[in-house]
Design an enzyme around this catalytic site. Sequence first.
Site, PDB file in Angstrom:
ATOM      1  N   ASP A  92       0.857  -1.182   0.000  1.00 25.63           N
ATOM      2  CA  ASP A  92       0.000   0.000   0.000  1.00 25.63           C
ATOM      3  C   ASP A  92       0.894   1.233   0.000  1.00 25.63           C
ATOM      4  OD1 ASP A  92       0.940   0.116   2.553  1.00 25.63           O
ATOM      5  OD2 ASP A  92      -0.960  -0.250   3.539  1.00 25.63           O
ATOM      6  N   ASP A 265      -7.776  -7.520   1.187  1.00 26.76           N
ATOM      7  CA  ASP A 265      -6.790  -7.668   2.263  1.00 26.76           C
ATOM      8  C   ASP A 265      -7.451  -7.192   3.536  1.00 26.76           C
ATOM      9  OD1 ASP A 265      -5.359  -4.977   3.521  1.00 26.76           O
ATOM     10  OD2 ASP A 265      -6.430  -4.619   1.650  1.00 26.76           O
TER      11      ASP A 265
END
Length: 367
Positions: A92, A265
Amino acid sequence: MTVMKFDLIKKEGKARRGKISFPRGDIQTPAFMPVGTYGAVKSLSPVELKEMGAEIILGNTFHLWLRPGTEIIKKHGSLHGFNGWDKPILTDSGGFQVFSLGKMRKLTEEGVTFKSPINGSKVFLSPEISMQVQRDLGSDIVMCFDECTPYPATEKEAKESMELSMRWAKRSKDAHGDNPSALFGIIQGGMYEHLRDESLAKLKEIDFDGFAIGGLSVGEPKEDMIRILDHTAHQMPEDKPRYLMGVGTPKDLVEAVYRGVDMFDCVMPSRNARNGHIFTSEGVIKIRNSKYKDDTSPLDPNCDCYTCKNFTKSYLHHLDKTKEILGSRLNTIHNLTFYQNLMKSIRKALDEGRFAEFRKEFLANYK
């Protein structure tokens, strides 16, 4: 040119069965990605993750950048060389972590200045820095740098936040340059459908290798999350992966697949495991509860994980009460296996054209 390839194999309604291919390996979708914040999924080795069926893990740009730093990771070639995971890794951008710092941050057009949670020093993160850090990590999937719109947000706040994220998305794409890793854009816009539409249109114009829905599971009621998913997911490009960030419970995954999402996720299975919250085919077990003290049955009779094959609820209750590290490990092995098995069951149901039936049955049985 990205090295990623996406194949849409089959559809049932809006639900999609696919495959994402990288030189480091294939990811069968719908897929769940275990979260390895500091490069490691807490308490598990890469071998254990592979055994349970994980094909991709998530690393955290923000935390790895601050510690150990990219210079140390680059000495190992990449994050893969550093942590021993030789399959794909998604990182990320750091946007969500900066968002979660709240008042400790200062936001400008250029980027975000904040105090390091490690030593209190002043740190600056921008789209360009995030792209460089992710390049240094050798991520297979890079996320563009965005601001996660807080909840609740007025329409004006959500619009300003989304528009900043879109300008940062363009800068992320420019800075990503010739990096062959895949770059995903992130749709923002809070709980406002028309802002989500504006965001998606802008991201399509910039052109990304995949598209993510951000800014959900940030405290909003479940019906709002479903409303935004219903509106947004099916409008995302058909020929590219669709990723729902930070979601969620087993029910959330089934409902999001039903609406056309490919990738997920969430820290929930691993974090909850450490707190004694266990996911089973019939719902959540709180192993701390005294009723499990003399229960000699496994956590889940339908599970084939190492924990369920070898240990009883009574023993896991004992490990939890005595705060043994093994308890966290065994619970994590079970929870992440449960999530991977759920995704396998979803994929099998899609392969066989019976996902609608699977969803109905799962939602009826899972409490």
